[in-house]
Design a protein around this motif. Structure first.
Motif, mmCIF file in Angstrom:
data_model
loop_
_atom_site.group_PDB
_atom_site.id
_atom_site.type_symbol
_atom_site.label_atom_id
_atom_site.label_comp_id
_atom_site.label_asym_id
_atom_site.label_seq_id
_atom_site.Cartn_x
_atom_site.Cartn_y
_atom_site.Cartn_z
ATOM 1 N N VAL A 166 0.833 -1.205 0.000
ATOM 2 C CA VAL A 166 0.000 0.000 0.000
ATOM 3 C C VAL A 166 0.867 1.253 0.000
ATOM 4 C CG1 VAL A 166 -1.615 1.355 1.406
ATOM 5 C CG2 VAL A 166 -1.995 -1.097 1.085
ATOM 6 N N PHE A 167 1.916 1.271 0.831
ATOM 7 C CA PHE A 167 2.791 2.439 0.912
ATOM 8 C C PHE A 167 3.584 2.634 -0.382
ATOM 9 C CE2 PHE A 167 3.022 1.711 5.771
ATOM 10 C CZ PHE A 167 1.804 2.367 5.929
ATOM 11 N N MET A 168 4.003 1.534 -0.972
ATOM 12 C CA MET A 168 4.744 1.628 -2.231
ATOM 13 C C MET A 168 3.871 2.227 -3.322
ATOM 14 S SD MET A 168 6.642 -1.388 -4.432
ATOM 15 C CE MET A 168 7.579 -1.915 -3.000
ATOM 16 N N ASP A 169 2.628 1.765 -3.408
ATOM 17 C CA ASP A 169 1.703 2.299 -4.414
ATOM 18 C C ASP A 169 1.421 3.779 -4.159
ATOM 19 O OD1 ASP A 169 1.572 -0.182 -5.579
ATOM 20 O OD2 ASP A 169 -0.344 -0.740 -4.666
ATOM 21 N N LEU A 170 1.231 4.147 -2.889
ATOM 22 C CA LEU A 170 0.948 5.538 -2.549
ATOM 23 C C LEU A 170 2.072 6.460 -2.991
ATOM 24 C CD1 LEU A 170 -0.601 7.790 -0.962
ATOM 25 C CD2 LEU A 170 0.771 7.109 1.040
ATOM 26 N N THR A 171 3.293 6.136 -2.609
ATOM 27 C CA THR A 171 4.409 7.026 -2.939
ATOM 28 C C THR A 171 4.661 7.068 -4.440
ATOM 29 O OG1 THR A 171 5.971 5.209 -2.456
ATOM 30 C CG2 THR A 171 5.526 6.771 -0.690
ATOM 31 N N ASN A 172 4.544 5.928 -5.115
ATOM 32 C CA ASN A 172 4.707 5.919 -6.573
ATOM 33 C C ASN A 172 3.666 6.797 -7.255
ATOM 34 O OD1 ASN A 172 6.955 4.293 -6.827
ATOM 35 N ND2 ASN A 172 5.791 2.394 -6.995
ATOM 36 N N ASP A 173 2.412 6.695 -6.794
ATOM 37 C CA ASP A 173 1.340 7.448 -7.440
ATOM 38 C C ASP A 173 1.489 8.945 -7.217
ATOM 39 O OD1 ASP A 173 0.274 5.110 -8.390
ATOM 40 O OD2 ASP A 173 -1.310 4.953 -6.883
ATOM 41 N N VAL A 174 1.854 9.343 -6.000
ATOM 42 C CA VAL A 174 2.026 10.770 -5.714
ATOM 43 C C VAL A 174 3.183 11.346 -6.525
ATOM 44 C CG1 VAL A 174 2.690 12.449 -3.939
ATOM 45 C CG2 VAL A 174 0.977 10.715 -3.425
ATOM 46 N N VAL A 175 4.314 10.647 -6.530
ATOM 47 C CA VAL A 175 5.480 11.153 -7.261
ATOM 48 C C VAL A 175 5.199 11.145 -8.761
ATOM 49 C CG1 VAL A 175 7.922 10.772 -7.784
ATOM 50 C CG2 VAL A 175 7.094 10.504 -5.440
ATOM 51 N N CYS A 176 4.528 10.115 -9.262
ATOM 52 C CA CYS A 176 4.178 10.074 -10.685
ATOM 53 C C CYS A 176 3.353 11.294 -11.079
ATOM 54 C CB CYS A 176 3.384 8.802 -10.989
ATOM 55 S SG CYS A 176 4.354 7.465 -11.703
ATOM 56 N N LEU A 288 14.398 10.464 -13.454
ATOM 57 C CA LEU A 288 14.725 9.228 -12.747
ATOM 58 C C LEU A 288 15.186 9.519 -11.323
ATOM 59 C CD1 LEU A 288 16.609 7.245 -15.541
ATOM 60 C CD2 LEU A 288 14.318 6.773 -14.631
ATOM 61 N N ASP A 289 15.980 10.556 -11.145
ATOM 62 C CA ASP A 289 16.445 10.953 -9.815
ATOM 63 C C ASP A 289 15.287 11.262 -8.881
ATOM 64 O OD1 ASP A 289 19.137 10.692 -9.681
ATOM 65 O OD2 ASP A 289 19.613 12.810 -9.728
ATOM 66 N N MET A 290 14.327 12.029 -9.386
ATOM 67 C CA MET A 290 13.208 12.435 -8.535
ATOM 68 C C MET A 290 12.374 11.238 -8.110
ATOM 69 S SD MET A 290 13.753 15.558 -8.016
ATOM 70 C CE MET A 290 15.496 15.074 -8.159
ATOM 71 N N PHE A 291 12.288 10.243 -8.967
ATOM 72 C CA PHE A 291 11.581 9.027 -8.566
ATOM 73 C C PHE A 291 12.392 8.233 -7.546
ATOM 74 C CE2 PHE A 291 8.771 9.797 -12.078
ATOM 75 C CZ PHE A 291 7.587 9.235 -11.645
ATOM 76 N N GLY A 292 13.681 8.087 -7.820
ATOM 77 C CA GLY A 292 14.524 7.340 -6.890
ATOM 78 C C GLY A 292 14.542 7.967 -5.504
ATOM 79 N N GLY A 293 14.616 9.301 -5.470
ATOM 80 C CA GLY A 293 14.678 9.981 -4.180
ATOM 81 C C GLY A 293 13.336 10.160 -3.517
ATOM 82 N N GLY A 294 12.248 10.167 -4.298
ATOM 83 C CA GLY A 294 10.944 10.490 -3.738
ATOM 84 C C GLY A 294 10.060 9.314 -3.410
ATOM 85 N N THR A 295 10.357 8.129 -3.962
ATOM 86 C CA THR A 295 9.475 6.985 -3.738
ATOM 87 C C THR A 295 10.038 6.013 -2.706
ATOM 88 O OG1 THR A 295 10.465 5.827 -5.629
ATOM 89 C CG2 THR A 295 8.488 7.107 -6.045
ATOM 90 N N ASP A 296 11.219 5.489 -2.962
ATOM 91 C CA ASP A 296 11.777 4.435 -2.127
ATOM 92 C C ASP A 296 11.961 4.892 -0.681
ATOM 93 O OD1 ASP A 296 12.264 1.753 -2.628
ATOM 94 O OD2 ASP A 296 14.422 1.997 -2.489
ATOM 95 N N THR A 297 12.506 6.084 -0.492
ATOM 96 C CA THR A 297 12.805 6.544 0.867
ATOM 97 C C THR A 297 11.526 6.843 1.649
ATOM 98 O OG1 THR A 297 13.082 8.780 -0.016
ATOM 99 C CG2 THR A 297 15.064 7.473 0.287
ATOM 100 N N THR A 298 10.519 7.462 1.013
ATOM 101 C CA THR A 298 9.273 7.781 1.713
ATOM 102 C C THR A 298 8.514 6.518 2.070
ATOM 103 O OG1 THR A 298 9.170 9.812 0.395
ATOM 104 C CG2 THR A 298 7.203 9.207 1.633
#
Length: 494
Positions: A166-176, A288-298
């Motif tokens: 759930v958290f992975m989907d949330l952060t991916n969707d917000v950053v996307c 790519l940077d913004m996804f790497g920094g904004g999804t995995d860590t959050t």
């Protein structure tokens, strides 16, 4: 006679050079093995291995990874020297072949060498994605996606929900939505979902590349297939990014509004002068940077926080009491970001979780650009430098009962996670500190407050909270090894 004088002069010169080198005071170092040096000591969880070594070799120690000297700093004092007092000469990055290929030859900012390109790229990212103004502009996205998250969890009730997913989907969707203006969660075989591509990139970046440390063994990656795998992932990524840029350029023919990060970068490209163009590869690398920094860590931060709260029912109840009291005064209106400053215990829980579980426990490696002295030790130019944030935030000289989850410890201290206090630096500090703290924490705190307000949590199959598995998985960003499976029960009064 002349030959004798020449020989004596040479011997004298060698003596002087040896004498000069012998006066250098290098940091303590463990036993090195031939060829590989100290690589064998890193283990699967290097932050823990280096923490154990630091108890024997001290707050600054010198390792040797193949032909590369590696300095590991494990104290707040050493971190302050590296990230503040001597920040400029420690601000560059080592060059890793896999990152170099996957991130367009160092055209990103996370792995880029310190210099004009990095400054320009960071400025673009701050201005158009993570400045306070831009973070606030994405507020409706966070509000909508956290509401969708709670609705998704309710659909699982009374069954078991995988909060990690759930958290992975949330952060991916917000950053996307913030970066690209739309979600990329599905897709067919012709178009790999973007989050799957990112997962492959992160997994590949985490793999040890022997050629980076023992150059003459670089051929191994050609034999074992790693080089071919990197090339395959790069081509897949570039194909996706090319299609993305083409889609945005076609859209711009009828719509000139700047609504997301990709829009802003393409507008900068159109407006840039010939003498200072913004290349397509730069745009791709920054995305790519913004996804790497904004999804995995959050996602990682949310996962560990909820795991700690479930393991500590008393803390969970105190947090729920605070959040639900604020919600009760809103007469049925959902909690929003304006309410977060009314929740001091939530702030304390956030800090305590980041202290115990910094998303990047060793931060991103740095490279020293000139010889220097660090806490009395001589450090050579070109050394790879690792700051063990995880060890620092568990230092018993800085923290009472450092391995316990006790949010109350932050009630009487000004220590924060924003890079100004070196007792805990989960997002790094200095020039190379994470610029997206506000972006990440606004989503993190809103999601956390809505979760504890709307649900009560328990373990599947009647399991005990204190038995929750907290084992770490190897990786650049350290996740839980096993997914966070819980029973989430909606509050009856909602």
């Amino acid at each position: 006679m002349a030959a004798l004088l020449l020989i004596l002069s040479f011997i004298f010169l060698v003596h002087l050079l040896l004498k000069k080198s012998s006066t250098k005071r290098l940091p303590p170092s463990p036993l090195k093995l031939p060829i590989i040096g100290n690589i064998y000591l890193a283990g699967s969880l290097p932050h823990r291995s280096f923490h154990s070594l630091s108890k024997r070799y001290g707050e600054v120690m010198l390792l040797q990874f193949g032909s590369k000297p590696v300095v590991v700093a494990s104290s707040a004092k050493a971190a302050r020297e590296i990230m503040l007092n001597q920040d400029l000469i420690f601000a560059s990055r080592p060059r890793f072949s896999t990152a170099d290929r996957l991130l367009y030859g160092g055209r990103d900012i996370a792995f880029a060498a310190y210099g004009d390109h990095w400054r320009k790229g960071r400025s673009m990212c701050v201005l158009h994605l993570v400045s306070n103004k831009r973070v606030q502009s994405f507020r409706p996205i966070r509000d909508e996606e956290t509401s969708l998250m709670t609705e998704k969890i309710k659909r699982f009730s009374p069954g078991v929900v995988n909060l990690s997913k759930v958290f992975m989907d949330l952060t991916n969707d917000v950053v996307c939505r913030a970066v690209l203006g739309r979600k990329y969660g599905g897709g067919d075989d012709r178009e790999k979902p973007f989050n799957q591509i990112l997962k492959m990139i992160v997994e590949m970046l985490q793999r040890y590349n022997v050629g980076d440390f023992v150059p003459w063994l670089g051929w191994i990656n050609r034999v074992n297939g790693v080089e071919a795998q990197v090339e395959k992932i790069f081509k897949m990524t570039d194909q996706f990014m090319e299609g993305l840029l083409r889609e945005y350029r076609e859209k711009k023919s009828s719509d000139d509004a700047v609504v997301n990060f990709a829009d802003a970068l393409l507008q900068l490209q159109r407006e840039s002068k010939d003498s200072d163009p913004v290349e397509d590869d730069v745009i791709k690398a920054l995305i790519l940077d913004m996804f790497g920094g904004g999804t995995d860590t959050t996602f990682t931060a949310l996962e560990w926080t909820m795991a700690e709260l479930i393991r500590n029912p008393r803390t969970m109840k105190l947090l729920q009491k605070e959040v639900r009291e604020v919600a009760r005064n809103k007469n049925g209106i959902d909690i929003n970001e304006d309410d977060l400053d009314k929740m001091p215990y939530l702030k304390a829980v956030s800090k305590e979780s980041l202290r115990l579980h910094p998303p990047l426990p060793l931060a991103v490696p740095r490279e020293l650009t000139q010889d220097t002295n660090l806490l009395g030790y001589d450090i050579p130019r070109g050394a790879l430098v690792l700051v063990n944030c995880w060890a620092i935030s568990r230092d018993p000289l800085l923290w009472e009962n450092p391995n316990e989850f006790r949010p109350e410890r932050f009630f009487n201290t000004s220590i924060d996670y924003k890079g100004l206090h070196f007792e805990m630096i989960p997002f790094g500090a200095g020039r190379r500190g994470c610029p997206g703290i506000g972006f990440a924490m606004s989503l993190y705190e809103l999601a956390l407050s809505r979760l504890v307000n709307e649900f009560d949590f328990g373990m599947p199959n009647g399991g005990r909270e204190e038995d929750l598995d907290m084992t770490e998985a190897p990786g650049f960003a350290v996740h839980k090894k096993s997914p966070l499976l819980v029973v989430a029960t909606p509050r009856a009064s909602l």
